[in-house]
Design an enzyme around this catalytic site. Structure first.
Site, PDB file in Angstrom:
ATOM      1  N   ARG A  76      -8.024  -8.585  57.713  1.00  0.00           N
ATOM      2  CA  ARG A  76      -7.247  -7.377  58.029  1.00  0.00           C
ATOM      3  C   ARG A  76      -7.084  -7.390  59.541  1.00  0.00           C
ATOM      4  O   ARG A  76      -8.010  -7.078  60.273  1.00  0.00           O
ATOM      5  CB  ARG A  76      -7.989  -6.120  57.561  1.00  0.00           C
ATOM      6  CG  ARG A  76      -8.082  -6.018  56.035  1.00  0.00           C
ATOM      7  CD  ARG A  76      -8.594  -4.649  55.600  1.00  0.00           C
ATOM      8  NE  ARG A  76      -8.500  -4.507  54.147  1.00  0.00           N
ATOM      9  CZ  ARG A  76      -9.538  -4.554  53.325  1.00  0.00           C
ATOM     10  NH1 ARG A  76     -10.748  -4.717  53.799  1.00  0.00           N
ATOM     11  NH2 ARG A  76      -9.372  -4.422  52.031  1.00  0.00           N
ATOM     12  N   GLY A 108      -1.077  -2.367  53.162  1.00  0.00           N
ATOM     13  CA  GLY A 108      -1.195  -2.617  54.606  1.00  0.00           C
ATOM     14  C   GLY A 108      -0.449  -3.886  54.999  1.00  0.00           C
ATOM     15  O   GLY A 108       0.204  -3.952  56.048  1.00  0.00           O
ATOM     16  N   ASP A 132      -6.737  -3.035  43.258  1.00  0.00           N
ATOM     17  CA  ASP A 132      -6.607  -1.571  43.108  1.00  0.00           C
ATOM     18  C   ASP A 132      -5.436  -1.125  42.223  1.00  0.00           C
ATOM     19  O   ASP A 132      -5.428  -0.007  41.735  1.00  0.00           O
ATOM     20  CB  ASP A 132      -6.448  -0.911  44.488  1.00  0.00           C
ATOM     21  CG  ASP A 132      -7.621  -1.194  45.406  1.00  0.00           C
ATOM     22  OD1 ASP A 132      -8.719  -1.486  44.901  1.00  0.00           O
ATOM     23  OD2 ASP A 132      -7.431  -1.154  46.638  1.00  0.00           O
ATOM     24  N   ARG A 167     -30.719   7.179  28.930  1.00  0.00           N
ATOM     25  CA  ARG A 167     -30.401   7.556  30.310  1.00  0.00           C
ATOM     26  C   ARG A 167     -28.911   7.832  30.494  1.00  0.00           C
ATOM     27  O   ARG A 167     -28.090   7.371  29.705  1.00  0.00           O
ATOM     28  CB  ARG A 167     -30.782   6.418  31.260  1.00  0.00           C
ATOM     29  CG  ARG A 167     -32.245   6.412  31.576  1.00  0.00           C
ATOM     30  CD  ARG A 167     -32.603   5.216  32.421  1.00  0.00           C
ATOM     31  NE  ARG A 167     -33.986   5.324  32.854  1.00  0.00           N
ATOM     32  CZ  ARG A 167     -34.675   4.320  33.370  1.00  0.00           C
ATOM     33  NH1 ARG A 167     -34.128   3.136  33.507  1.00  0.00           N
ATOM     34  NH2 ARG A 167     -35.922   4.494  33.755  1.00  0.00           N
TER      35      ARG A 167
HETATM   36  O1  F6P Z   1      -8.350  -2.865  48.417  1.00  0.00           O
HETATM   37  C1  F6P Z   1      -9.342  -3.581  47.763  1.00  0.00           C
HETATM   38  C2  F6P Z   1     -10.700  -2.984  48.026  1.00  0.00           C
HETATM   39  O2  F6P Z   1     -11.670  -3.754  47.329  1.00  0.00           O
HETATM   40  C3  F6P Z   1     -10.854  -1.496  47.656  1.00  0.00           C
HETATM   41  O3  F6P Z   1     -11.019  -1.304  46.280  1.00  0.00           O
HETATM   42  C4  F6P Z   1     -12.038  -1.105  48.487  1.00  0.00           C
HETATM   43  O4  F6P Z   1     -12.002   0.271  48.785  1.00  0.00           O
HETATM   44  C5  F6P Z   1     -11.872  -1.934  49.725  1.00  0.00           C
HETATM   45  O5  F6P Z   1     -11.006  -3.014  49.396  1.00  0.00           O
HETATM   46  C6  F6P Z   1     -13.156  -2.488  50.277  1.00  0.00           C
HETATM   47  O6  F6P Z   1     -12.855  -3.121  51.479  1.00  0.00           O
HETATM   48  P1  F6P Z   1     -13.846  -4.114  52.235  1.00  0.00           P
HETATM   49  O7  F6P Z   1     -13.867  -5.405  51.481  1.00  0.00           O
HETATM   50  O8  F6P Z   1     -13.254  -4.241  53.582  1.00  0.00           O
HETATM   51  O9  F6P Z   1     -15.199  -3.466  52.206  1.00  0.00           O
END
Ligand code: F6P
Length: 328
Positions: A76, A108, A132, A167
């Site tokens: 990213r 993004g 997602d 549980r």
């Molecule tokens: O967008 C994919 C994802 O796995 C989301 O489900 C999660 O909120 C996020 O990325 C986690 O990001 P990172 O791998 O940066 O912790």
């Protein structure tokens, strides 16, 4: 057919997802099939800025259709969101004689691509790659199906121990602000309750519902909690609240985390990735740009980036009804 496009670059960006390798393979082989050159860019937009490129041919992508993650690696990139970063990326593309770019990632990634396109008029086509399933303009994103299967397999195992000990388990799943993974995996795994950001259940109603389940003879419970859900946001305090307000159950918490992102892609994801990868090269050769290639009603379709960024892929609310009925 666009005469101008002779060399295409491909990269993966954002969170990785199972099937990204299959998508890269389809792009590379499509280029090979059509007599175009193909270049892999490592570490997403970071690699674009640093010129981390490698020529790829049909054989470079052998034995990867079955592998999770992305062999091109992902990142990213913060620098790509600066004008200087994008300028460097553009110069690297020009110096390598690259005519067009395929980006595989989520919202993004497309937002970055859109700005870049506007600034440099450089042809880019996107493929939806995220577990997602939160991208507008495609029914499914690459990796979502595999993640669902991973979650269901994990919950099946949790159910065994939940049942043995009478549980209640809270199982947190990924999905960012979307409840697609929670809702579908919850139904598939037979969860008693599913907490998703799209529907605010409230803690009181949750307790009432769990009490009804108990009265009806249930001796254990699975509650699937989407990470983006408001009352599930702090899952440990939710567990405490349930223990205090629902007598007779021990509560345990499992956060599935990044196992949901890994593993061999399902057949569905491999086929989806292959279709969309071929679709991306087809679209570029038709002269399309600034679009994502998605799947809508089983057909490969182009959607402008602006539409993919606008909102999230709508959740099928009928599924909530199905979950309510089948968990009675
Ligand atoms: O967008 C994919 C994802 O796995 C989301 O489900 C999660 O909120 C996020 O990325 C986690 O990001 P990172 O791998 O940066 O912790």
């Amino acid at each position: 057919m666009s005469e101008k496009i002779k060399k295409i670059a491909v990269l993966t960006s954002g969170g990785d997802s199972p099937g990204m390798n299959a998508a890269i393979r389809a792009v590379v082989r499509s280029c090979s099939y059509k007599g175009l050159e193909c270049v892999g860019v490592f570490r997403g937009y970071e690699g674009l800025i640093e010129g981390d490129f490698k020529e790829l041919n049909a054989r470079s992508v052998k034995n990867i259709i079955n592998r999770g993650g992305t062999f091109l690696k992902s990142a990213r990139s913060k620098e790509f969101f600066t004008k200087e970063g994008r300028q460097k990326a553009f110069e690297n593309l020009k110096n390598a004689n690259i005519d067009a770019l395929v980006v595989i990632g989520g919202g993004g990634t497309f937002a970055g691509a859109s700005v870049f396109m506007e600034e440099f008029k450089f042809p880019i086509v996107g493929l939806p790659g995220t577990i997602d399933n939160d991208i507008n303009g495609t029914d499914y994103s690459i990796g979502y199906d595999t993640a669902l299967n991973t979650v269901v397999e994990a919950i099946d195992k949790i159910r065994d121990t939940a049942n043995s000990h009478n549980r209640l388990f809270l199982v947190e799943v990924m999905g960012r602000d979307a409840g697609d993974i929670a809702l579908n995996a919850g139904i598939g795994a037979g969860a008693e309750e599913i907490l998703i950001p799209e529907q605010d259940m409230g803690k009181e109603r949750l307790i009432e519902s769990l009490q009804r389940s108990k009265k009806s003879g249930k001796t254990s419970s699975i509650i699937v909690v989407a990470e983006g859900d408001q009352i599930g946001k702090n899952i440990l305090s939710l567990a405490k609240y349930i223990e205090e307000n629902l007598k007779g159950y021990e509560v345990r918490v499992t956060v599935l985390g990044h196992i949901q992102r890994g593993g061999a892609p399902s057949c569905y994801d491999r086929v989806l990735a292959s279709r969309l990868g071929v679709g991306a090269v087809d679209a570029l050769l038709r002269g399309e740009q600034n679009v994502m290639i998605g799947i809508v009603h089983k057909k490969v379709t182009s959607v402008p980036f602006s539409d993919t960024i606008k909102g999230k892929n709508e959740l099928d609310l009928e599924l909530i009804r199905v979950a309510d009925i089948t968990s009675v």
